[in-house]
Design a protein around this motif. Structure first.
Motif: not given
Length: 81
Positions: A4-5, A14-23, A32-36
């Motif tokens: 969440d953070f 970013v310019s396109y915040p709706d396209d951000i997803s974090v897994n 752990f691996e965090i993928t942006i």
């Protein structure tokens, strides 16, 4: 919580915040691996000049290691089709 953070922080940059997803993916009990995933045009913004932006994110995320003993690796990838 850490996802969440990272997601909230990335969306502010970013310019396109709706396209951000974090897994987050568990590679080991303590690693752990965090993928942006971001829009192709925002990859440079997330990495920053000389890697300063991604290093700042890594520093904050790795600060969590002191609390929970878990190490994190961060990847930034384009979600372009």
């Amino acid at each position: 919580m850490i996802c969440d953070f990272v997601s909230t922080y990335a969306k502010m940059i970013v310019s396109y915040p709706d396209d951000i997803s974090v897994n987050i993916k568990e590679l080991d009990q303590s690693f752990f691996e965090i993928t942006i995933n971001a829009h192709e045009a925002d990859i440079g913004k997330l990495i920053g000049k000389n890697g300063n932006m991604i290093n700042a994110i890594k520093t904050i995320v790795n600060g969590c290691k002191a609390k929970d003993g878990i190490s994190y690796k961060i990847q930034v990838v384009s979600n372009s089709k």
